[in-house]
Enzyme design. Structure first.
Site, PDB file in Angstrom:
ATOM      1  N   VAL A 351      49.160  33.807  37.650  1.00 15.17           N
ATOM      2  CA  VAL A 351      49.331  34.753  38.909  1.00 15.17           C
ATOM      3  C   VAL A 351      48.431  36.040  38.895  1.00 15.17           C
ATOM      4  CG1 VAL A 351      50.896  36.053  40.304  1.00 15.17           C
ATOM      5  CG2 VAL A 351      51.358  33.519  39.273  1.00 15.17           C
ATOM      6  N   TRP A 354      44.968  35.302  39.161  1.00 15.73           N
ATOM      7  CA  TRP A 354      44.691  34.835  40.651  1.00 15.73           C
ATOM      8  C   TRP A 354      44.395  36.216  41.425  1.00 15.73           C
ATOM      9  CZ3 TRP A 354      47.628  35.051  44.946  1.00 15.73           C
ATOM     10  CH2 TRP A 354      47.061  34.383  46.269  1.00 15.73           C
ATOM     11  N   HIS A 355      45.307  36.962  41.350  1.00 12.89           N
ATOM     12  CA  HIS A 355      45.288  38.209  42.264  1.00 12.89           C
ATOM     13  C   HIS A 355      44.014  39.028  42.094  1.00 12.89           C
ATOM     14  CE1 HIS A 355      49.764  37.551  42.981  1.00 12.89           C
ATOM     15  NE2 HIS A 355      49.560  38.444  44.014  1.00 12.89           N
ATOM     16  N   ASP A 356      43.729  39.141  40.892  1.00 12.28           N
ATOM     17  CA  ASP A 356      42.454  39.993  40.642  1.00 12.28           C
ATOM     18  C   ASP A 356      42.378  40.345  39.014  1.00 12.28           C
ATOM     19  OD1 ASP A 356      40.204  41.483  41.177  1.00 12.28           O
ATOM     20  OD2 ASP A 356      41.174  43.089  42.400  1.00 12.28           O
TER      21      ASP A 356
END
Length: 467
Positions: A351, A354-356
């Site tokens: 997660v 995936w965000h950055d």
């Protein structure tokens, strides 16, 4: 005996309710009054403030990944499917971020001029959602080639939505679709579906393809209209909040580091409320658009952020469609609850990536995992202990409320580290509340969250009694 114990327990709960409501009302009255005062006193020192109103912007972005379906068909029938498929998608996701969406100069200097016309919107940001859809399509096709384990009849017996003659999202997702739906045109339509392209909510391929021929029937025209009106009311609330409370400006300007512990708590709490309302508006707008088009997607914020007292409940109700995606395509394939303590680390690390690619997001993910461990242990112990007396029920409820207060505090810390102050700000935040001035504030926070948790228990009990 059981009836007497139940009546005694219910009576004690109702006696405490007026005091809990009064405390909550006093708390929010104080928060609002102090927030207004802080915003007024520090207005000249804050960055990023300007007069105006929120302006809706329409962005038309189309970015398609033409993954050869022939390769997918080959690997979907092998035991190496998961390894190859996840490796490809994570590699592609990381490359998009590392190379910032790539540049034309990489293909030769004579193309470098085009890098001056990249536009204001970074396509690689919203392409994260496209990667999730690619994974969904691949796994749904992979599972379509196997025997289904979904028991339709048992599900309909348990599901109130399906029993009412409608179709729930879980049924659309699990029952699968005909093989002709796994076509290239349908795949591209799914990847670039306009209402959900920029920010979601996230929809599985099975659920999307199932609604192409038979549009959703859970929301009537009247229901959809009312949904849109409620969104407008929420937008007005955001307008009011941004004009009166400058929580984000305090965080951006760094002014809140000069405040006393009480005000630090108020600003931190306000920032998280602002974040919740911001995402609430974004996701409900795109869900409303999708409903108009005849495709129902999961509600991303089904519960208020102030009505979650444990980590599991919080993450089921914050970006809920992403939670459903993670459970279906990552958590369960990794072994599900049988390896829960290990799987949460894998899931939250994904997660964060995936965000950055930022250390503060990885810090947020790993802090959340650390906080998950005692909650899992406490829940296991609570489930094993069956209260047989009214006193036993009271003790379990009080311990649960205290655990809820601690969990809410941990959630605040993890999210402030991940999205506001970063890992370098942890020592400052901890020192604020462990100082001589900060300890009474910390005690007041825990008491407030304890009261809030007990109010959530009453809300939960009231909902259960109406079922």
């Amino acid at each position: 005996m059981d009836l007497k114990r139940s009546n005694t327990s219910r009576g004690s709960k109702m006696r405490e309710l007026p005091f809990l409501v009064l405390y909550a009302a006093a708390f929010y009255a104080f928060i609002i009054r102090r927030s207004l005062q802080l915003s007024r006193d520090h207005y000249a020192e804050l960055f990023g403030l300007r007069p105006g109103w929120l302006t809706p912007q329409c962005l038309n972005v189309l970015s398609l990944n033409r993954t050869p379906l022939s390769s997918l068909v080959i690997f979907a029938r092998t035991k190496y499917f998961s390894l190859v498929f996840w490796s490809f998608n994570i590699f592609f996701l990381l490359c998009n971020r590392i190379y910032e969406g790539y540049s034309f100069s990489s293909f030769g200097e004579h193309w470098a001029l085009l890098d001056n016309f990249r536009g204001t919107f970074r396509w690689q940001i919203c392409f994260n959602f496209v990667v999730l859809r690619m994974v969904s399509f691949g796994y749904d096709y992979h599972w379509a080639l196997q025997d289904s384990r979904f028991d339709h009849e048992k599900h309909i017996q348990r599901c109130t939505v399906c029993r009412a003659g409608k179709t729930c999202y879980h049924f659309l997702q699990e029952r699968g679709v005909q093989s002709d739906k796994f076509a290239f045109v349908t795949y591209l339509s799914y990847l670039a579906y306009a209402p959900l392209y920029l920010a979601g909510p996230i929809l599985s391929f099975n659920a999307f393809a199932s609604q192409l021929d038979i549009p959703q029937n859970n929301y009537s025209v009247r229901d959809t209209t009312w949904y849109g009106l409620r969104w407008l009311l929420s937008l007005l609330l955001m307008e009011l909040m941004t004009h009166l409370f400058y929580y984000n400006a305090f965080a951006i300007s760094g002014i809140w580091k000069q405040l006393n512990p009480v005000d630090v708590f108020i600003i931190g709490y306000g920032v998280l409320i602002f974040m919740w309302l911001k995402f609430f508006l974004v996701w409900r707008y795109f869900r409303f658009w999708s409903l108009i088009c005849g495709i129902e997607v999961p509600e991303n914020m089904p519960k208020c952020v102030n009505n979650c007292y444990n980590l599991e409940s919080f993450w089921k109700n914050w970006h809920a469609s992403y939670n459903k995606w993670l459970v279906r395509y990552l958590y369960i394939p990794l072994g599900g609850s049988q390896r829960k303590l290990l799987n949460v680390w894998v899931v939250f690390t994904f997660v964060a990536i995936w965000h950055d690619l930022e250390w503060k997001l990885l810090s947020w993910a790993w802090l959340t995992c650390l906080f998950f461990i005692p909650e899992i242990i406490f829940k296991s112990a609570a489930n094993a202990f069956q209260a047989k007396t009214a006193l036993g029920e009271f003790i379990v409820r009080e311990f649960s409320a205290a655990a809820g207060a601690i969990t809410i505090t941990c959630l605040m810390v993890a999210n402030l580290v991940g999205f506001v102050i970063g890992p370098s700000g942890i020592s400052w935040l901890v020192s604020q509340f462990l100082s001589r001035e900060g300890l009474p504030v910390l005690a007041g926070m825990l008491l407030t969250f304890y009261v809030g948790t007990k109010l959530m228990f009453h809300i939960r009990d009231a909902k259960q009694s109406t079922r």
